[in-house]
Scaffold this motif. Structure first.
Motif, PDB file in Angstrom:
ATOM      1  N   MET A  85      38.280 -27.689  43.845  1.00 49.34           N
ATOM      2  CA  MET A  85      38.749 -28.824  44.159  1.00 49.34           C
ATOM      3  C   MET A  85      37.705 -29.966  44.118  1.00 49.34           C
ATOM      4  N   VAL A  86      37.999 -31.157  43.685  1.00 47.13           N
ATOM      5  CA  VAL A  86      37.031 -32.178  43.514  1.00 47.13           C
ATOM      6  C   VAL A  86      37.554 -33.490  44.150  1.00 47.13           C
ATOM      7  N   LEU A  87      36.810 -34.090  44.783  1.00 46.83           N
ATOM      8  CA  LEU A  87      37.030 -35.484  45.507  1.00 46.83           C
ATOM      9  C   LEU A  87      36.524 -36.250  44.447  1.00 46.83           C
ATOM     10  N   ASN A  88      37.296 -37.410  43.949  1.00 49.13           N
ATOM     11  CA  ASN A  88      36.493 -38.404  42.957  1.00 49.13           C
ATOM     12  C   ASN A  88      37.447 -39.739  43.398  1.00 49.13           C
ATOM     13  N   ASP A  89      36.613 -40.746  43.473  1.00 52.11           N
ATOM     14  CA  ASP A  89      37.279 -42.049  43.666  1.00 52.11           C
ATOM     15  C   ASP A  89      38.262 -42.036  44.521  1.00 52.11           C
ATOM     16  N   ASP A  90      37.963 -41.357  45.591  1.00 51.41           N
ATOM     17  CA  ASP A  90      39.038 -41.355  46.909  1.00 51.41           C
ATOM     18  C   ASP A  90      40.144 -40.452  46.729  1.00 51.41           C
ATOM     19  N   ASN A  91      40.319 -39.800  45.794  1.00 54.83           N
ATOM     20  CA  ASN A  91      41.449 -38.990  45.531  1.00 54.83           C
ATOM     21  C   ASN A  91      40.930 -37.483  45.389  1.00 54.83           C
ATOM     22  N   ASP A 148      44.956 -23.931  26.522  1.00 52.34           N
ATOM     23  CA  ASP A 148      43.754 -23.272  26.724  1.00 52.34           C
ATOM     24  C   ASP A 148      42.619 -23.891  26.734  1.00 52.34           C
ATOM     25  N   CYS A 149      42.535 -24.876  28.085  1.00 55.70           N
ATOM     26  CA  CYS A 149      41.592 -25.646  28.433  1.00 55.70           C
ATOM     27  C   CYS A 149      41.635 -26.055  29.972  1.00 55.70           C
ATOM     28  N   ILE A 150      40.575 -26.711  30.755  1.00 52.78           N
ATOM     29  CA  ILE A 150      40.531 -26.976  31.918  1.00 52.78           C
ATOM     30  C   ILE A 150      41.231 -28.384  32.057  1.00 52.78           C
ATOM     31  N   LYS A 151      41.802 -28.779  32.842  1.00 50.19           N
ATOM     32  CA  LYS A 151      42.469 -29.754  33.141  1.00 50.19           C
ATOM     33  C   LYS A 151      42.499 -29.883  34.733  1.00 50.19           C
ATOM     34  N   HIS A 152      42.926 -31.332  35.279  1.00 47.40           N
ATOM     35  CA  HIS A 152      42.777 -31.444  36.731  1.00 47.40           C
ATOM     36  C   HIS A 152      43.876 -32.239  36.882  1.00 47.40           C
ATOM     37  N   GLY A 188      38.100 -42.069  36.515  1.00 46.83           N
ATOM     38  CA  GLY A 188      39.502 -42.123  37.294  1.00 46.83           C
ATOM     39  C   GLY A 188      39.968 -40.864  37.225  1.00 46.83           C
ATOM     40  N   MET A 189      39.272 -39.857  36.776  1.00 50.74           N
ATOM     41  CA  MET A 189      39.934 -38.550  36.649  1.00 50.74           C
ATOM     42  C   MET A 189      40.976 -38.536  35.677  1.00 50.74           C
ATOM     43  N   PHE A 190      41.207 -39.600  34.518  1.00 50.53           N
ATOM     44  CA  PHE A 190      41.973 -39.421  33.610  1.00 50.53           C
ATOM     45  C   PHE A 190      41.574 -38.768  32.295  1.00 50.53           C
ATOM     46  N   ASN A 191      42.564 -37.803  31.548  1.00 47.26           N
ATOM     47  CA  ASN A 191      42.052 -37.159  30.411  1.00 47.26           C
ATOM     48  C   ASN A 191      41.844 -38.051  29.387  1.00 47.26           C
ATOM     49  N   GLY A 192      40.709 -37.585  28.362  1.00 43.91           N
ATOM     50  CA  GLY A 192      40.721 -38.472  27.092  1.00 43.91           C
ATOM     51  C   GLY A 192      39.689 -37.687  26.512  1.00 43.91           C
ATOM     52  N   GLU A 193      39.605 -38.015  25.262  1.00 44.63           N
ATOM     53  CA  GLU A 193      38.508 -37.278  24.331  1.00 44.63           C
ATOM     54  C   GLU A 193      37.188 -37.457  24.910  1.00 44.63           C
ATOM     55  N   THR A 194      36.302 -36.482  24.881  1.00 41.41           N
ATOM     56  CA  THR A 194      35.048 -36.593  25.442  1.00 41.41           C
ATOM     57  C   THR A 194      34.256 -36.981  24.360  1.00 41.41           C
ATOM     58  N   VAL A 195      33.341 -38.093  24.290  1.00 41.29           N
ATOM     59  CA  VAL A 195      32.641 -38.683  23.117  1.00 41.29           C
ATOM     60  C   VAL A 195      31.386 -39.175  23.713  1.00 41.29           C
ATOM     61  N   LYS A 196      30.173 -38.817  22.889  1.00 40.89           N
ATOM     62  CA  LYS A 196      28.881 -39.755  23.436  1.00 40.89           C
ATOM     63  C   LYS A 196      28.978 -41.058  22.814  1.00 40.89           C
ATOM     64  N   ALA A 256      30.111 -31.810  38.219  1.00 42.77           N
ATOM     65  CA  ALA A 256      29.615 -33.013  38.647  1.00 42.77           C
ATOM     66  C   ALA A 256      29.517 -33.813  37.170  1.00 42.77           C
ATOM     67  N   ARG A 257      29.180 -33.372  35.983  1.00 46.47           N
ATOM     68  CA  ARG A 257      29.334 -33.813  34.808  1.00 46.47           C
ATOM     69  C   ARG A 257      30.749 -34.244  34.459  1.00 46.47           C
ATOM     70  N   TYR A 258      31.589 -33.334  34.672  1.00 49.06           N
ATOM     71  CA  TYR A 258      33.020 -33.379  34.232  1.00 49.06           C
ATOM     72  C   TYR A 258      33.551 -34.669  35.015  1.00 49.06           C
ATOM     73  N   ALA A 259      33.161 -34.941  36.260  1.00 51.07           N
ATOM     74  CA  ALA A 259      33.778 -35.915  37.114  1.00 51.07           C
ATOM     75  C   ALA A 259      33.399 -37.325  36.671  1.00 51.07           C
ATOM     76  N   ASN A 260      31.908 -37.246  36.104  1.00 55.39           N
ATOM     77  CA  ASN A 260      31.401 -38.485  35.766  1.00 55.39           C
ATOM     78  C   ASN A 260      32.114 -38.911  34.536  1.00 55.39           C
ATOM     79  N   MET A 261      32.183 -37.868  33.607  1.00 57.39           N
ATOM     80  CA  MET A 261      32.918 -38.341  32.257  1.00 57.39           C
ATOM     81  C   MET A 261      34.110 -38.776  32.396  1.00 57.39           C
ATOM     82  N   HIS A 262      34.924 -38.284  33.111  1.00 59.13           N
ATOM     83  CA  HIS A 262      36.657 -38.613  33.275  1.00 59.13           C
ATOM     84  C   HIS A 262      36.864 -39.958  34.265  1.00 59.13           C
TER      85      HIS A 262
END
Length: 366
Positions: free
Chosen positions: A222-228, A239-243, A279-287, A271-277
């Motif tokens: 369970m993750v608390l992110n941006d008050d949600n 076959d992947c992790i989603k939120h 508003g916790m919206f899914n999208g392609e992870t890119v540098k 922690a890195r997952y939360a920072n990358m997403h």
């Protein structure tokens, strides 16, 4: 004879008859009951009641006198003297309560100076409850009332003056509190869950996604992110992790099948997952390469953390590379900073920003 008979049990002990033995037992019980009646019927609760009294009525700034304590115990049908109270205070101190005595004028006052929670700690907890969008207004008020009971009455009055329900957006899903608890149970039990995942329609009604079909996932965290609050889970179809936002989860069922996706989850840095997403919206992870004005370095650090690499680029700018999920929320964040932050690469992400710019230009063209 009756008076001597009761007050001198030695005479009874010399008697060999069953009557004499029974009278010895009666005498012992009589003495015990008489002692209880003298001290009060709730004598066994005395230390617990004293603990409760000190916790609720005193703190570092508010004390009580021996007369106050004696009067409180008398209401509980417990009778004490000064010497007994001093002994009780020592027992409470041995238990870990820091009960201090201080002289105020001609009298001494007593107070608990190491409560479970200090006023600033309770205020932070209350602020967290107030700001959490996933907790309904009703549940927020209930939790705040429970937190107030952890403070002394004077401290609780101080807290109540500071409490402000701001009217910010709150969830209307009152069951979210219990959904969180059941998800934690499933995580601890290591089993899968299924649920309907909801969205808003044009009539401002929550309706099920996926054409009403249930989502089947393996919960891991369970993750608390941006008050949600979000459930982080393994989704077997992709076959992947989603939120999933917990306040949009409905009709949760805990299944018996063991959860899957351990290998995928162990690869995950939460922690890195939360920072990358954003508003916790899914999208392609890119540098993504960014160029920012010097006065926006703090914005970059607040968003990406202190470990972000900041490289000077001329007298007025810096550059950095961050790993993010490129979503409309991320592009919107860049847009909100106007010319303060510019995406310099990769070109694919710049193209997405250009497309967003053309769309905005079209929508707001005169």
């Amino acid at each position: 004879m009756g008076k001597n008979f009761l007050t001198n049990p030695g005479k009874i002990k010399k008697m060999d008859t069953r009557f004499g033995q029974n009278m010895v037992c009666f005498f012992q019980i009589f003495k015990q009951e008489a002692a209880i009646m003298t001290k009060g019927v709730n004598q066994k609760l005395k230390l617990l009641l004293l603990y409760q009294y000190f916790t609720q009525e005193t703190d570092a700034d508010h004390g009580v006198t021996l007369a106050d304590i004696t009067a409180f115990l008398a209401k509980q049908e417990i009778h004490v003297d000064r010497k007994t109270l001093y002994q009780d205070f020592e027992e409470l101190r041995a238990f870990g309560l820091d009960i201090a005595a201080s002289k105020e004028g001609i009298r001494y006052t007593y107070r608990l100076i190491n409560p479970q929670f200090e006023l600033p700690e309770l205020k932070m907890l209350i602020d967290s409850v107030q700001s959490a969008k996933f907790i309904s207004d009703t549940k927020s008020k209930e939790l705040i009332a429970k937190l107030e009971r952890l403070a002394s009455k004077p401290m609780a009055r101080n807290l109540r003056r500071q409490v402000l329900i701001t009217g910010r957006t709150k969830t209307i899903n009152r069951s979210v509190y219990y959904t969180i608890d059941r998800l934690h149970q499933a995580i601890n039990s290591g089993v899968q869950v299924s649920f309907h995942y909801m969205k808003w329609n044009i009539h401002k009604t929550l309706v099920a996604r996926n054409h009403g079909r249930r989502f089947l996932v393996s919960p891991w965290a369970m993750v608390l992110n941006d008050d949600n609050y979000y459930l982080v889970a393994y989704e077997p179809i992709d076959d992947c992790i989603k939120h999933y936002r917990v306040d949009k989860i409905k009709d949760l069922v805990q299944l018996e099948e063991p959860r899957e996706g351990q290998e995928e989850f162990e690869k995950l840095d939460l922690a890195r997952y939360a920072n990358m997403h954003f508003g916790m919206f899914n999208g392609e992870t890119v540098k993504v390469d960014l160029r920012a004005k010097n006065d926006l370095v703090g914005v970059l650090i607040d968003r990406f953390g202190q470990d972000v690499m900041i490289i000077p680029d001329g007298p007025d700018h810096v550059t950095t590379t961050v790993e993010v999920a490129v979503s409309p929320q991320f592009l919107g964040w860049i847009t909100a900073l106007k010319d303060g932050v510019v995406i310099t690469g990769p070109e694919k992400v710049r193209d997405e920003m250009r497309e967003l710019g053309r769309l905005l230009l079209h929508l707001y063209r005169d």
